[in-house]
Write a protein that holds these residues in place. Structure first.
Motif, mmCIF file in Angstrom:
data_model
loop_
_atom_site.group_PDB
_atom_site.id
_atom_site.type_symbol
_atom_site.label_atom_id
_atom_site.label_comp_id
_atom_site.label_asym_id
_atom_site.label_seq_id
_atom_site.Cartn_x
_atom_site.Cartn_y
_atom_site.Cartn_z
ATOM 1 N N GLU A 42 -50.046 55.702 -5.948
ATOM 2 C CA GLU A 42 -49.016 54.929 -6.224
ATOM 3 C C GLU A 42 -49.455 52.702 -5.267
ATOM 4 O O GLU A 42 -49.374 52.454 -6.346
ATOM 5 N N PRO A 55 -49.268 61.060 -8.690
ATOM 6 C CA PRO A 55 -49.549 59.817 -6.969
ATOM 7 C C PRO A 55 -49.709 60.787 -5.653
ATOM 8 O O PRO A 55 -48.427 61.446 -5.819
ATOM 9 N N ARG A 62 -54.106 51.941 -12.812
ATOM 10 C CA ARG A 62 -53.251 51.967 -14.363
ATOM 11 C C ARG A 62 -53.643 52.179 -15.217
ATOM 12 O O ARG A 62 -53.848 53.200 -16.150
ATOM 13 N N TYR A 70 -52.125 51.803 -8.095
ATOM 14 C CA TYR A 70 -52.114 51.585 -9.657
ATOM 15 C C TYR A 70 -52.259 50.310 -10.094
ATOM 16 O O TYR A 70 -52.346 50.015 -11.357
ATOM 17 N N SER A 124 -46.959 56.113 0.207
ATOM 18 C CA SER A 124 -46.845 54.441 -0.470
ATOM 19 C C SER A 124 -46.120 53.538 -0.132
ATOM 20 O O SER A 124 -47.362 53.482 1.429
ATOM 21 N N TYR A 128 -44.486 55.520 -13.411
ATOM 22 C CA TYR A 128 -45.773 54.946 -13.586
ATOM 23 C C TYR A 128 -46.207 53.850 -14.091
ATOM 24 O O TYR A 128 -46.957 52.983 -13.705
ATOM 25 N N LYS A 129 -45.883 53.884 -15.318
ATOM 26 C CA LYS A 129 -46.517 53.688 -16.673
ATOM 27 C C LYS A 129 -47.727 54.048 -17.142
ATOM 28 O O LYS A 129 -48.343 53.263 -17.552
ATOM 29 N N THR A 187 -45.003 63.172 -8.010
ATOM 30 C CA THR A 187 -45.625 62.128 -6.638
ATOM 31 C C THR A 187 -46.204 63.926 -6.578
ATOM 32 O O THR A 187 -45.061 64.942 -6.504
#
Length: 359
Positions: free
Chosen positions: A203, A147, A36, A206, A151, A67-68, A112
């Motif tokens: 994802e 992503p 990330r 990350y 997941s 997802y920051k 996504t």
């Protein structure tokens, strides 16, 4: 005169001490960086380096990204460089492609890649084909990122791997990083590329920390698109994978090493263009090939690799048929126990290795 000699001697000793300290200085330790944060660093550095770069997508600005990944960028660069969009992939992907045609360098985030199907016409017909159809006069410097693949607990409509889909299309470059260094170096290369690049993250990766070298911490650090990396040396079997599956291959290789089986693990990093030479070179050493991917088997990345090897010089070096380890050929179930049995696990890789080596 004696005092002068004393002064010169003390100066010489001081210089010697400095030189000794420099010579024996411990190099800066590699730091732990999550995927990330590596992606965030890459975008931050490229936004700072080139004023034509901007980011757009759903919730990328004030919310810092779903997802920051874009954390802090809106506060630093403002509304003109970090742009929140409505929930309309076809709309904002089209805006991004038009901006690229006008000379900007957009980064288009899909929450996504499953949602990129809403924008498939923009990605393929508008972005991928224009550079070619304009005879090279109209570059499309755009990155589609977000992503990709399965997941956890998000079911079929959020779990598809698009590596094979987008790799099928000429005009696109398709990148699938694994580590933090991959993420940073490849994203910076993708942003600087004049071709449209599909950048497939994962994802579940990350929040995973990786050791980042001093070199990778530099703002000048890039990884060339189209070059695979050998993550582990071995001489019994070649394991080829990308994204999160590299982790599983390395874990399987560690287990097998205790039994005397040494796996060579190749991190593809780029799906298109495919570094077939790196795979062929490894096969000529190990004489066995297994591909590992989270996507579906039919017309998948592994299928393409096996086809290339069948047609190329490395085929004659194989001592056993090449094998694919893939996701199951069904839409992703929601229940965890079914989900676990729908994507490759470490035990599946170990089983395939032993079967291929006949041990």
């Amino acid at each position: 005169m004696a005092s002068l000699r004393c002064f010169l001697r003390s100066g010489k000793n001081a210089v010697s001490a400095v030189l000794r300290r420099e010579f024996h200085r411990t190099p800066p330790a590699a730091v732990q960086v999550t995927v990330r944060d590596a992606l965030n660093q890459a975008m931050d550095e490229e936004l700072e380096r080139d004023e034509r770069v901007f980011l757009l997508g759903e919730e990328v600005a004030q919310y810092d990204g779903a997802y920051k990944i874009s954390r802090g960028l809106w506060k630093k660069y403002g509304d003109k460089r970090i742009i929140d969009t409505p929930i309309t992939e076809m709309g904002f992907a089209g805006i991004a492609v038009g901006a690229a045609m006008a000379g900007l360098r957009p980064i288009c985030e899909f929450m996504t890649f499953n949602f990129s199907m809403q924008a498939i016409d923009q990605v393929i017909n508008s972005a991928a084909k224009t550079y070619y159809m304009s005879a090279g006069l109209q570059p499309i410097p755009i990155v589609f990122r977000g992503p990709n693949g399965a997941s956890a607990g998000v079911a079929a409509q959020h779990s598809q791997c698009f590596a094979a889909w987008y790799s099928h299309c000429p005009g696109l470059k398709v990148v699938s990083p694994w580590s933090a260094e991959d993420a940073k170096g490849l994203l910076k290369s993708a942003i600087r590329d004049d071709n449209p690049v599909v950048f497939l993250e994962n994802e579940l990766m990350y929040g995973v920390p990786f050791e980042m070298s001093e070199e990778a911490q530099s703002k000048d650090f890039i990884i060339p698109i189209g070059k695979a990396k050998i993550e582990r040396q071995g001489n019994h079997v070649t394991l080829v994978s990308h994204s999160r599956m590299v982790s599983l291959c390395l874990d399987a290789a560690a287990v097998l090493a205790k039994e005397g089986i040494e796996c060579e693990v190749i991190n593809m990093r780029t799906i298109r263009p495919l570094d077939a030479e790196a795979i062929e070179t490894s096969i000529m050493k190990t004489n066995h090939l297994i591909t590992v991917e989270g996507g579906w088997p039919q017309f998948g990345v592994g299928a393409e690799i096996l086809g290339r090897i069948m047609e190329g010089p490395a085929f004659n070096y194989l001592d056993a048929p090449a094998v694919r380890v893939t996701g199951v050929d069904i839409p992703m179930p929601y229940a965890k126990i079914l989900e676990d049995n729908s994507i490759p696990q470490i035990k599946d890789i170990i089983f395939s290795v032993k079967k291929t080596l006949n041990v």
